[in-house]
Write a protein that holds these residues in place. Sequence first.
Motif, PDB file in Angstrom:
ATOM      1  N   PRO A 172      47.763  27.538  38.614  1.00  0.00           N
ATOM      2  CA  PRO A 172      48.246  28.919  38.653  1.00  0.00           C
ATOM      3  C   PRO A 172      47.713  29.689  39.853  1.00  0.00           C
ATOM      4  O   PRO A 172      48.430  30.520  40.414  1.00  0.00           O
ATOM      5  CB  PRO A 172      47.740  29.524  37.344  1.00  0.00           C
ATOM      6  CG  PRO A 172      46.619  28.672  36.934  1.00  0.00           C
ATOM      7  CD  PRO A 172      46.938  27.295  37.428  1.00  0.00           C
ATOM      8  N   PHE A 173      46.470  29.390  40.242  1.00  0.00           N
ATOM      9  CA  PHE A 173      45.921  30.152  41.365  1.00  0.00           C
ATOM     10  C   PHE A 173      46.688  29.851  42.638  1.00  0.00           C
ATOM     11  O   PHE A 173      47.021  30.746  43.415  1.00  0.00           O
ATOM     12  CB  PHE A 173      44.441  29.820  41.564  1.00  0.00           C
ATOM     13  CG  PHE A 173      43.835  30.546  42.714  1.00  0.00           C
ATOM     14  CD1 PHE A 173      43.490  31.886  42.585  1.00  0.00           C
ATOM     15  CD2 PHE A 173      43.643  29.935  43.926  1.00  0.00           C
ATOM     16  CE1 PHE A 173      42.953  32.581  43.643  1.00  0.00           C
ATOM     17  CE2 PHE A 173      43.111  30.628  44.998  1.00  0.00           C
ATOM     18  CZ  PHE A 173      42.765  31.952  44.849  1.00  0.00           C
TER      19      PHE A 173
ATOM     20  N   ALA B 263      49.970  31.711  42.507  1.00  0.00           N
ATOM     21  CA  ALA B 263      49.861  33.152  42.760  1.00  0.00           C
ATOM     22  C   ALA B 263      49.533  33.411  44.224  1.00  0.00           C
ATOM     23  O   ALA B 263      50.099  34.317  44.852  1.00  0.00           O
ATOM     24  CB  ALA B 263      48.799  33.754  41.851  1.00  0.00           C
TER      25      ALA B 263
ATOM     26  N   MET C 129      47.444  27.493  30.945  1.00  0.00           N
ATOM     27  CA  MET C 129      46.309  27.788  31.804  1.00  0.00           C
ATOM     28  C   MET C 129      45.031  27.670  30.993  1.00  0.00           C
ATOM     29  O   MET C 129      44.986  27.974  29.817  1.00  0.00           O
ATOM     30  CB  MET C 129      46.421  29.195  32.350  1.00  0.00           C
ATOM     31  CG  MET C 129      47.540  29.274  33.331  1.00  0.00           C
ATOM     32  SD  MET C 129      48.311  30.838  33.215  1.00  0.00           S
ATOM     33  CE  MET C 129      49.876  30.416  33.898  1.00  0.00           C
TER      34      MET C 129
ATOM     35  N   GLY D 139      43.438  23.298  36.991  1.00  0.00           N
ATOM     36  CA  GLY D 139      43.899  24.681  37.031  1.00  0.00           C
ATOM     37  C   GLY D 139      42.827  25.709  36.804  1.00  0.00           C
ATOM     38  O   GLY D 139      43.116  26.884  36.815  1.00  0.00           O
ATOM     39  N   SER D 140      41.569  25.305  36.588  1.00  0.00           N
ATOM     40  CA  SER D 140      40.564  26.332  36.388  1.00  0.00           C
ATOM     41  C   SER D 140      40.109  26.862  37.741  1.00  0.00           C
ATOM     42  O   SER D 140      39.976  26.121  38.706  1.00  0.00           O
ATOM     43  CB  SER D 140      39.379  25.766  35.621  1.00  0.00           C
ATOM     44  OG  SER D 140      38.638  24.923  36.462  1.00  0.00           O
ATOM     45  N   MET D 141      39.879  28.169  37.775  1.00  0.00           N
ATOM     46  CA  MET D 141      39.452  28.814  39.012  1.00  0.00           C
ATOM     47  C   MET D 141      38.107  28.260  39.463  1.00  0.00           C
ATOM     48  O   MET D 141      37.857  28.092  40.642  1.00  0.00           O
ATOM     49  CB  MET D 141      39.295  30.312  38.775  1.00  0.00           C
ATOM     50  CG  MET D 141      40.575  31.030  38.547  1.00  0.00           C
ATOM     51  SD  MET D 141      41.360  31.362  40.083  1.00  0.00           S
ATOM     52  CE  MET D 141      40.200  32.485  40.809  1.00  0.00           C
TER      53      MET D 141
ATOM     54  N   ASP E  28      44.198  33.117  33.056  1.00  0.00           N
ATOM     55  CA  ASP E  28      42.972  33.010  33.824  1.00  0.00           C
ATOM     56  C   ASP E  28      43.017  33.827  35.106  1.00  0.00           C
ATOM     57  O   ASP E  28      42.017  34.343  35.571  1.00  0.00           O
ATOM     58  CB  ASP E  28      42.787  31.518  34.166  1.00  0.00           C
ATOM     59  CG  ASP E  28      41.348  31.196  34.432  1.00  0.00           C
ATOM     60  OD1 ASP E  28      40.522  32.077  34.185  1.00  0.00           O
ATOM     61  OD2 ASP E  28      41.078  30.086  34.873  1.00  0.00           O
ATOM     62  N   ILE E  29      44.199  33.987  35.663  1.00  0.00           N
ATOM     63  CA  ILE E  29      44.312  34.609  36.981  1.00  0.00           C
ATOM     64  C   ILE E  29      44.980  35.961  36.880  1.00  0.00           C
ATOM     65  O   ILE E  29      45.633  36.414  37.812  1.00  0.00           O
ATOM     66  CB  ILE E  29      45.125  33.720  37.927  1.00  0.00           C
ATOM     67  CG1 ILE E  29      46.467  33.400  37.278  1.00  0.00           C
ATOM     68  CG2 ILE E  29      44.404  32.479  38.304  1.00  0.00           C
ATOM     69  CD1 ILE E  29      47.525  33.105  38.278  1.00  0.00           C
TER      70      ILE E  29
END
Lengths: 271, 404
Positions: A111-112, A115, A200, A228-230, B117-118
């Motif tokens: 996801p990061f 985005a 997520m 997918g983890s930041m 999460d974001i």
Amino acid sequence: MEWFQKNPLALAGLVAWIVGILMLMPGRKATSVRIPRLGLLVTAAGVVLFCAGVGGRGPEFANEVMFWTFAVGALLCGVLMITARNPVYGALWFALSTLSTCGLFLLQSAPFLAAATVIVYAGAVIVTFLFVIMLAQQSGAAAYDHRSRNAIPVTLASFVLLGAITLTLHKSPPAFSKRDLKEEAKVEVAAAAPPTGMMMVSPDNLPKEKPASKPNQLSLETAKLPVGSMKGLGKSLFGDYLFAVELAGTLLLVACIGAIAIAPRREEGAL
Amino acid sequence: MAELLVTLVTIAIVVGAIPGVCNYLILLERKLSAWMQDRVGPNRVGPMGLFQPLADGLKLLLKEEVIPSHVDKVLFLIAPAISVFTALLAFAVVPFGPTDDPGVPSFIRFIIAPGIDIGLIFIFAVGSLAVYGIVLGGWASNNKYSALGGLRASAQVVSYEIPLGMSVLGIALISGSLNLETIMKQQIDGGLMSWNIWFQPLAALMFFTASLAEANRLPFDLAECEQELVGGWHTEYSALKWALFFLGEYTHMITISFLTSILFLGGWNFPIIAEATSSYPFVWLVKLLVLMSKAFFFICVIIMLRWTIPRFRFDQLMELAWRVMIPLSLANLLMVMFVKQFDLSLWWLFLGSCGLFAAWGLISASLRSAEERSRPGYVKRKKAAASHGHGGHGHGGHGHAAAH
């Protein structure tokens, strides 16, 4: 070739795709409205056939549908971007293609990345394109908007490149098996009791510390990490790829300073 | 399945409520501006003009849809839709009530997409797409004023995205998360004294300012400034399409207000009545009302700002972004990194922010005077005043009257 013989559908799709792009290219003899629409149809059919021919059946139907929607969308928008007669539409198709790619990133649990791509490409770069196009197109479309130069060699060359990439991906085994990764991630996530049905993963669900076997202490084990983890991304970027990140940053800084240095000063007649 | 149903219901409620709320925000704006200018404001329809929004909505629905012949029809029609779509999409990750209260009935949820999460980055990503509505509307109108409005909007939004994102990075560092629910929860657990506004006052100010610029609200509405550009990018729009643009703008306002309350003012936390430990029947309703009131407060501030600060000139606008807010937000970020690295008390950040603000004020004031001094036609102020003498006519009524 052997691969194509096994997948005639993909071959037919590819041929239709190429023909469609050639029909869509501006500057062919017939510039009536019917031809581009026909070309669009042929291209769409080609892309769908090719994807159907290449793709296999996966376990999760919804994921499959989304994947093919985004994949076909990205490819089709890419085609429309290079064949659009109006540069503004070209920029918009580019934006849509980027957004579809971001959808693919999301499906891969990044996801990061999705985005960030939206912010940088769709939000800033293409808006700047639009800005320039709007400034430059004061007197209507220019001659080079109506004609594409070297349509045939350019199309063929790009498809040779595409073929090379596809062939390489099909021949070489993936670095780590996707299925293994997925299953392990599932196990980890199930163990950590995910809060929602979203794909997520919040950083709280990270697996607890594993004995470090990697040379770099900062990096987490890729295969064990729920994708997918930041936290994992950050550690990887500023651990494994620190040098590349710093190098890219320096390059951008140098480019920035260069741009300021060559821009005309106010005394020299700039605004 | 239940999850899906709850999500669908939440989406339906939000999408249904926001246009109505926006309608009444317009009434609020008109009433507030009337109050500020000592007028009466709309008072014809219903008691105190309360039904004015309904009449307005009806008018916008029934008005003739004009599509000028010289426009690019596809983009002309898509632009307002993009505007509303992006504004509503950004609201998907904003919690608008207590999200983890056990007393809340299971079929109510105060966020459309929980656990993202974001979250914060998602909002910026979708917000950065909002400019397409304006740029395309301006370009498709095929009109000089509209195109100028679109150009201004694209330059402005791209510039203000940078301070907007960087001002919040400090909060991401302090709380170690980009998830809005987590950020809110951390402030709530610590109570009033751990609201982020104490540690990031400067960032709060910059975030609020930059998001006003992102939403094209006054004093940053260069894209539609009536005195220069007729109506800017929406000159050619009428009826419902025009209304959609403003639905987008007001939705943006609501999102900004919620975000500011959640990021900096502790979400639904309020001393005594809504603490993390408070438990009495229907406490979730109180929490919901607290968060709503905070957001309402910010909406009122935004509306009153409109009649307080005059519109910027375009070069001033750009200067504010590139020469003031970006360096300031960078310095603020560095400060947070320093404090986190050496494990200092977070209260140093309060002192640091105030110091930074004062230092930047001094620097810009001295830069201003230095620039004035270096101008070609510069005459020293004292000398100029002396040469005008007492017979001059530019010395203001008071001094003159006193001399006589």
